[in-house]
Design an enzyme around this catalytic site. Structure first.
Site, PDB file in Angstrom:
ATOM      1  N   HIS A 179       7.291  15.152   6.092  1.00  0.00           N
ATOM      2  CA  HIS A 179       6.835  15.342   7.479  1.00  0.00           C
ATOM      3  C   HIS A 179       5.738  14.351   7.842  1.00  0.00           C
ATOM      4  O   HIS A 179       5.676  13.878   8.981  1.00  0.00           O
ATOM      5  CB  HIS A 179       6.425  16.793   7.722  1.00  0.00           C
ATOM      6  CG  HIS A 179       7.622  17.700   7.626  1.00  0.00           C
ATOM      7  ND1 HIS A 179       8.581  17.754   8.601  1.00  0.00           N
ATOM      8  CD2 HIS A 179       8.044  18.506   6.628  1.00  0.00           C
ATOM      9  CE1 HIS A 179       9.544  18.580   8.227  1.00  0.00           C
ATOM     10  NE2 HIS A 179       9.248  19.050   7.027  1.00  0.00           N
TER      11      HIS A 179
ATOM     12  N   GLU B  87      12.304   2.949  -1.811  1.00  0.00           N
ATOM     13  CA  GLU B  87      12.941   2.863  -3.116  1.00  0.00           C
ATOM     14  C   GLU B  87      13.793   4.109  -3.277  1.00  0.00           C
ATOM     15  O   GLU B  87      13.423   5.197  -2.866  1.00  0.00           O
ATOM     16  CB  GLU B  87      11.865   2.825  -4.201  1.00  0.00           C
ATOM     17  CG  GLU B  87      12.482   2.788  -5.573  1.00  0.00           C
ATOM     18  CD  GLU B  87      11.460   2.498  -6.654  1.00  0.00           C
ATOM     19  OE1 GLU B  87      10.560   1.675  -6.410  1.00  0.00           O
ATOM     20  OE2 GLU B  87      11.567   3.110  -7.705  1.00  0.00           O
TER      21      GLU B  87
ATOM     22  N   CYS C 285      13.154  -2.815  -3.308  1.00  0.00           N
ATOM     23  CA  CYS C 285      11.800  -3.346  -3.160  1.00  0.00           C
ATOM     24  C   CYS C 285      11.893  -4.868  -3.106  1.00  0.00           C
ATOM     25  O   CYS C 285      12.991  -5.420  -3.007  1.00  0.00           O
ATOM     26  CB  CYS C 285      10.931  -2.860  -4.336  1.00  0.00           C
ATOM     27  SG  CYS C 285       9.151  -3.139  -4.094  1.00  0.00           S
TER      28      CYS C 285
ATOM     29  N   SER D 163       9.567 -10.155  -0.480  1.00  0.00           N
ATOM     30  CA  SER D 163       9.382 -11.297  -1.362  1.00  0.00           C
ATOM     31  C   SER D 163      10.727 -11.780  -1.923  1.00  0.00           C
ATOM     32  O   SER D 163      11.642 -10.978  -2.119  1.00  0.00           O
ATOM     33  CB  SER D 163       8.430 -10.937  -2.502  1.00  0.00           C
ATOM     34  OG  SER D 163       8.876  -9.792  -3.161  1.00  0.00           O
TER      35      SER D 163
ATOM     36  N   TRP E 165      -5.482   0.281  -3.366  1.00  0.00           N
ATOM     37  CA  TRP E 165      -5.419  -0.697  -4.449  1.00  0.00           C
ATOM     38  C   TRP E 165      -6.695  -1.541  -4.547  1.00  0.00           C
ATOM     39  O   TRP E 165      -6.694  -2.632  -5.120  1.00  0.00           O
ATOM     40  CB  TRP E 165      -4.153  -1.551  -4.320  1.00  0.00           C
ATOM     41  CG  TRP E 165      -2.924  -0.789  -4.754  1.00  0.00           C
ATOM     42  CD1 TRP E 165      -2.895   0.389  -5.423  1.00  0.00           C
ATOM     43  CD2 TRP E 165      -1.552  -1.156  -4.550  1.00  0.00           C
ATOM     44  NE1 TRP E 165      -1.596   0.788  -5.646  1.00  0.00           N
ATOM     45  CE2 TRP E 165      -0.751  -0.136  -5.132  1.00  0.00           C
ATOM     46  CE3 TRP E 165      -0.904  -2.250  -3.946  1.00  0.00           C
ATOM     47  CZ2 TRP E 165       0.648  -0.178  -5.114  1.00  0.00           C
ATOM     48  CZ3 TRP E 165       0.489  -2.288  -3.936  1.00  0.00           C
ATOM     49  CH2 TRP E 165       1.257  -1.264  -4.514  1.00  0.00           C
TER      50      TRP E 165
ATOM     51  N   TYR F  74      -1.129  -0.107 -17.463  1.00  0.00           N
ATOM     52  CA  TYR F  74      -0.383   0.534 -18.549  1.00  0.00           C
ATOM     53  C   TYR F  74      -0.173  -0.491 -19.644  1.00  0.00           C
ATOM     54  O   TYR F  74      -0.035  -1.678 -19.371  1.00  0.00           O
ATOM     55  CB  TYR F  74       0.976   1.085 -18.076  1.00  0.00           C
ATOM     56  CG  TYR F  74       1.949   0.043 -17.613  1.00  0.00           C
ATOM     57  CD1 TYR F  74       2.885  -0.526 -18.491  1.00  0.00           C
ATOM     58  CD2 TYR F  74       1.949  -0.401 -16.299  1.00  0.00           C
ATOM     59  CE1 TYR F  74       3.778  -1.496 -18.067  1.00  0.00           C
ATOM     60  CE2 TYR F  74       2.834  -1.367 -15.858  1.00  0.00           C
ATOM     61  CZ  TYR F  74       3.757  -1.898 -16.747  1.00  0.00           C
ATOM     62  OH  TYR F  74       4.633  -2.861 -16.323  1.00  0.00           O
TER      63      TYR F  74
ATOM     64  N   HIS G 111       7.506   0.140   4.449  1.00  0.00           N
ATOM     65  CA  HIS G 111       8.222   0.197   3.171  1.00  0.00           C
ATOM     66  C   HIS G 111       7.404   1.003   2.182  1.00  0.00           C
ATOM     67  O   HIS G 111       6.188   0.908   2.135  1.00  0.00           O
ATOM     68  CB  HIS G 111       8.455  -1.213   2.637  1.00  0.00           C
ATOM     69  CG  HIS G 111       8.854  -1.226   1.195  1.00  0.00           C
ATOM     70  ND1 HIS G 111      10.106  -0.842   0.784  1.00  0.00           N
ATOM     71  CD2 HIS G 111       8.160  -1.520   0.069  1.00  0.00           C
ATOM     72  CE1 HIS G 111      10.160  -0.912  -0.544  1.00  0.00           C
ATOM     73  NE2 HIS G 111       8.983  -1.313  -0.995  1.00  0.00           N
TER      74      HIS G 111
ATOM     75  N   HIS H 279      14.289  -3.558 -10.250  1.00  0.00           N
ATOM     76  CA  HIS H 279      13.516  -3.642 -11.492  1.00  0.00           C
ATOM     77  C   HIS H 279      14.368  -4.103 -12.654  1.00  0.00           C
ATOM     78  O   HIS H 279      13.856  -4.430 -13.718  1.00  0.00           O
ATOM     79  CB  HIS H 279      12.886  -2.290 -11.821  1.00  0.00           C
ATOM     80  CG  HIS H 279      11.949  -1.827 -10.747  1.00  0.00           C
ATOM     81  ND1 HIS H 279      10.708  -2.389 -10.566  1.00  0.00           N
ATOM     82  CD2 HIS H 279      12.066  -0.893  -9.783  1.00  0.00           C
ATOM     83  CE1 HIS H 279      10.116  -1.818  -9.534  1.00  0.00           C
ATOM     84  NE2 HIS H 279      10.922  -0.906  -9.042  1.00  0.00           N
TER      85      HIS H 279
ATOM     86  N   ASP I  64       5.829  11.441  10.650  1.00  0.00           N
ATOM     87  CA  ASP I  64       4.690  11.348  11.552  1.00  0.00           C
ATOM     88  C   ASP I  64       4.093   9.931  11.610  1.00  0.00           C
ATOM     89  O   ASP I  64       3.336   9.612  12.527  1.00  0.00           O
ATOM     90  CB  ASP I  64       3.618  12.364  11.112  1.00  0.00           C
ATOM     91  CG  ASP I  64       2.704  12.759  12.265  1.00  0.00           C
ATOM     92  OD1 ASP I  64       3.178  12.787  13.415  1.00  0.00           O
ATOM     93  OD2 ASP I  64       1.517  13.018  11.997  1.00  0.00           O
TER      94      ASP I  64
HETATM   95  N1  GLN Z   1       6.737  -6.855   0.890  1.00  0.00           N
HETATM   96  C1  GLN Z   1       6.435  -6.673  -0.499  1.00  0.00           C
HETATM   97  C2  GLN Z   1       7.418  -7.448  -1.363  1.00  0.00           C
HETATM   98  O1  GLN Z   1       8.552  -7.519  -1.050  1.00  0.00           O
HETATM   99  C3  GLN Z   1       6.488  -5.232  -0.874  1.00  0.00           C
HETATM  100  C4  GLN Z   1       6.118  -5.016  -2.314  1.00  0.00           C
HETATM  101  C5  GLN Z   1       5.944  -3.596  -2.682  1.00  0.00           C
HETATM  102  O2  GLN Z   1       6.381  -2.713  -1.977  1.00  0.00           O
HETATM  103  N2  GLN Z   1       5.345  -3.342  -3.802  1.00  0.00           N
HETATM  104  O3  GLN Z   1       7.058  -7.964  -2.397  1.00  0.00           O
HETATM  105 ZN    ZN Z   2       8.286  -1.542  -2.879  1.00  0.00          ZN
END
Ligand code: GLN
Ligand code: ZN
Length: 784
Positions: free
Chosen positions: A681, A694, A756, A462, A590, A541, A670, A724, A685
């Site tokens: 491991h 991250e 991220c 993103s 989620w 949260y 990711h 962040h 896999d």
């Molecule tokens: N592809 C998503 C982004 O870049 C990944 C977001 C995530 O890992 N939470 O927003």
């Molecule tokens: Zn991420």
């Protein structure tokens, strides 16, 4: 007795009392705090922004509490909890109760107010917040207590007593709920500077005196029951930890005398040894168990339950949004009644209702049939009471038969069943799915095609989401702008993002995800078998909530979901453009998942849908495809004995999505955490060609895995800076990080990327940060 010391009964109290004579043995572990329309969220945020006063916030909070109590009391619930409300978090409330404020917040004693409380929760101008972490395997996050030998515990927040009295003044005699002393310590971490080996449990005798003061006040205020939440009992605990429970509850014995004591467990069954310890606690009168997730609980109870004690049977699922199967719950309850005795069985929820949505009445747009299958917190309260009444021989026939009809419709509805999908998913189970060629050969084939420099640069997906962009999406959804205008606007945005990346000289591009609101919702909306709510929020949260989609039926993909945008983006550049998908495990973890088939089956179905998408992207000429599994680790079961099974089907699901692509198609994945030393491991896999993870907040942890000699041959991009934070990392700093990684990883597998997605950042931050990132990579290339 305590009852004689009450002030004269008000009319309200009188009506409640007369009602309580009829109240059946029903109990609710805890209730959502946000309110049916997230009233608490808005009140909190307005207070934090300085737009409203503390009194305004107190008023909203008090109104929410009283409406919750009234609702439960109207429903006929006998054991109504208090102190499960919180302005931020129940563990932080306990920290405040114990006066365990870390010194950096400058608290000088006295009753803890909003300023100190919210500073701990959120930080303030000069001090960062306390750490927060996931509450067991839920998506709720609690504030981690920081303890050490120096902490001077003192009774510093009277919240539990105040809320008990507040309810009482409204005519509702509640069960005050406290986080149990042993779970509290086991959920804590040693404060900075305290030896990691420091035994948190050694603090037990220092915190118990505060609990004793609280109990004395509650007794004086008229409480006849107390609930201690001790969810840590469901974890893999050692003898030393179990011993702490025996010690704590016998040390509290004098304070507990005259009170009925419920120890509540949830989220899994209690392991055999822990069950023995728990049910041997003399000062405890009732035990609460999760009969939904605790699949072995029934067996445990059948194997022996202390006579004369209460069983709080958690048969109504607090973690999901499905209506209870009342008939089958009633059978379970009757079996339990045979063991513990008629007057000792209490019908309850499996855990606090905090983890489900609030009230189905606010979903007027939801399909009627689907709605008949659901129960949110408010409906679950009614279910609990209906079960208790039925047990007492007063079954509400109309309610039960409506429930049975809904259960039957869910079983037979064509909306739920898609036979082709069922068959395809079943066929997957026994077999394995892997790409034919091994990863190093694939990487060679891909490199011939992609011709990337060493230390290739990329981003996670993103790009900044501006207000304009959000407005465009909103207006399109509300049909206020035409499809054509929408496509134009998104196309323009993609074009902008492509140009920026080319100018920055990034090697593998992304389209920026401007068409996506959320990485799960975007796919759920296009897949069959998913439903969406308007107000089905669950606290994540503080004031933050998530609105998980509901997976109610077999999942299939009616048509391609991302090919249009990805091929449009690819047509704008000669550089490789990453296709961008959310992986099956993340979509599953989620969402609210159907409970009429095992989770892995639903996951396999999603995997097949994503597989179709991967193959369509490949056909459309997309040569690099990223399949995000941000939430794979989150789904890890609480107990170690179950890890292997979960990881096996989760990783298998991921491989299913891309087992059919050409060697030359590069699959990325990711993950949003670096804490995967224990599952490395499984990650290997997954057999992705490249993984971006991250890392920037914990370089050392990640690198140690590789230092310890784990063989890793695929591409890897540990994030080189923290997205962040608005802070712009310097070129030197990034280069320094990359060099550290080069010390343990081969240069030909290392990728350079942020931690991220950049969604929450501003362009003013993103451009210079990425520019420094590319400069660092280029500089290091010359040295290799
Ligand atoms: N592809 C998503 C982004 O870049 C990944 C977001 C995530 O890992 N939470 O927003
Ligand atoms: Zn991420």
């Amino acid at each position: 007795t305590a009852t004689n010391s009450h002030s004269p009964p008000s009319l309200l109290r009188f009506s409640f009392r007369s009602f309580s004579i009829r109240a059946m043995a029903s109990h609710i572990v805890g209730y959502p705090r946000m309110g049916p329309k997230r009233e608490l969220k808005f009140a909190l945020e307005s207070f934090w922004d300085g737009k409203s006063s503390a009194e305004d916030l107190q008023k909203v909070a008090a109104d929410l509490r009283s409406s919750i109590w009234k609702q439960m009391s109207d429903a006929g619930i006998k054991f109504i909890p208090s102190n499960t409300f919180s302005c931020y978090d129940q563990v932080l409330d306990t920290t405040a109760m114990l006066g365990a404020v870390p010194p950096r917040y400058g608290w000088n004693g006295g009753e803890i107010g909003f300023d100190v409380y919210f500073s701990m929760a959120r930080g303030n101008a000069s001090v960062p917040a306390m750490e927060m972490t996931k509450w067991f395997d839920t998506n709720y996050h609690y504030i981690v207590p920081e303890l050490g030998p120096e902490v001077n515990f003192s009774y510093a927040s009277h919240k539990a007593v105040n809320e008990y009295k507040e309810a009482k003044a409204l005519g509702v005699d509640t069960v005050p709920v406290l986080v149990g002393p042993v779970s509290y310590l086991l959920l804590s971490k040693p404060a900075k500077g305290v030896e990691k080996s420091f035994s948190l449990l050694s603090l037990i005798d220092k915190i118990l005196p505060v609990y004793q003061e609280v109990l004395a006040e509650l007794k004086a205020a008229g409480a006849s029951w107390i609930q201690f939440d001790e969810p840590k009992l469901v974890m893999d605990l050692g003898a030393h930890e179990l011993q702490a429970f025996t010690h704590a509850y016998s040390a509290l014995e004098a304070s507990l005398s005259g009170l009925n004591v419920l120890v509540e467990t949830y989220f899994a069954d209690v392991p055999v040894e822990a069950y023995k310890t728990l049910t041997s606690l003399k000062s405890v009168t009732g035990f609460g168990f999760d009969l939904v997730r605790g699949t072995k609980t029934l067996e445990l109870i059948k194997g022996g339950f202390p006579s004369g004690k209460y069983l709080f049977a958690g048969v109504v699922d607090g973690r999901n949004i499905w209506a209870n199967n009342l008939g089958s719950s009633l059978d379970t309850l009757k079996a339990l009644e045979g063991i513990v005795g008629k007057d000792k069985l209490v019908v309850s929820t499996s855990c606090s209702l905090l983890h489900t949505a609030v009230d189905l009445v606010n979903e007027p747009k939801l399909d009627k049939e689907i709605k008949s299958w659901l129960a949110f917190a408010a409906q679950k309260v009614v279910e609990v009471n209906a079960l208790a009444k039925a047990l007492a021989g007063q079954q509400d026939e109309a309610f039960f038969s409506a429930n049975a009809a809904a259960q039957a419709s869910r079983k037979s509805s064509p909306r739920v069943t898609n036979e082709a999908v069922q068959k395809a998913a079943v066929a997957l189970k026994g077999s394995d799915h892997r790409r034919a060629t091994n990863v190093s050969a694939r990487l060679d084939a891909q490199q011939k095609k992609l011709n990337l420099p060493i230390l290739p640069t990329t981003t996670i997906g993103s790009f900044p989401q501006t207000m304009d962009l959000r407005r465009v999406r909103r207006e399109y959804k509300a049909k206020k702008i035409s499809e054509q205008n929408y496509v134009e606007a998104i196309k323009e945005e993609i074009n902008k993002v492509v140009k920026i990346q080319e100018e920055l000289d990034i090697d593998v591009l992304v389209h920026g995800e401007p068409e996506r609101n959320d990485m799960v919702e975007y796919f759920g909306e296009q897949l069959s078998g998913f439903a969406f709510t308007a107000n089905g929020w669950v606290q994540s949260y503080g004031s933050r909530c998530v609105k998980p989609p509901i997976i109610y039926g077999d999942v299939s993909r009616p048509k391609a979901m991302t090919v249009f945008w990805s091929s449009m983006a690819q047509s704008m550049t000669k550089r490789p453009m990453k296709g961008m998908l959310t992986g099956p495990v993340t979509i599953l973890n989620w969402s609210f998942v159907r409970n009429d088939q095992p989770r892995f089956e639903t996951c396999y179905q999603i995997a097949l849908a994503i597989k179709d998408e991967v193959e369509d992207l490949e056909k459309a000429g997309i040569t690099v495809i990223q399949i995000d599994e941000a939430a794979l680790r989150e789904g890890l079961p609480l107990r170690k004995s179950e890890h292997a099974f979960y990881l096996n089907w989760a990783v298998h699901s991921f491989r299913i999505t891309n087992c059919g692509v050409e060697d030359t198609t590069q699959i990325h994945t990711h993950m949003c955490y670096s804490n995967f030393n224990d599952i490395i491991h499984s990650i290997i896999d997954m057999d992705a060609d490249v993984i971006t993870i991250e890392n920037s907040r914990s370089d050392e942890k990640l690198l140690s895995v590789f230092r310890e000699g784990v063989k890793y041959g695929a591409g890897i991009g540990p994030g080189v800076y923290d997205i962040h934070s608005p802070r712009i990392p310097s070129e030197e700093e990034i280069a320094d990080r990359i060099e550290k990684m080069l010390a343990v990883l081969e240069s030909n597998i290392l990728w350079v990327n942020p931690d991220c997605g950049l969604k929450t950042r501003k362009y003013a931050e993103v451009k210079p940060a990425l520019s420094n990132m590319v400069a660092a990579a280029k500089h290091l290339r010359t040295k290799l």
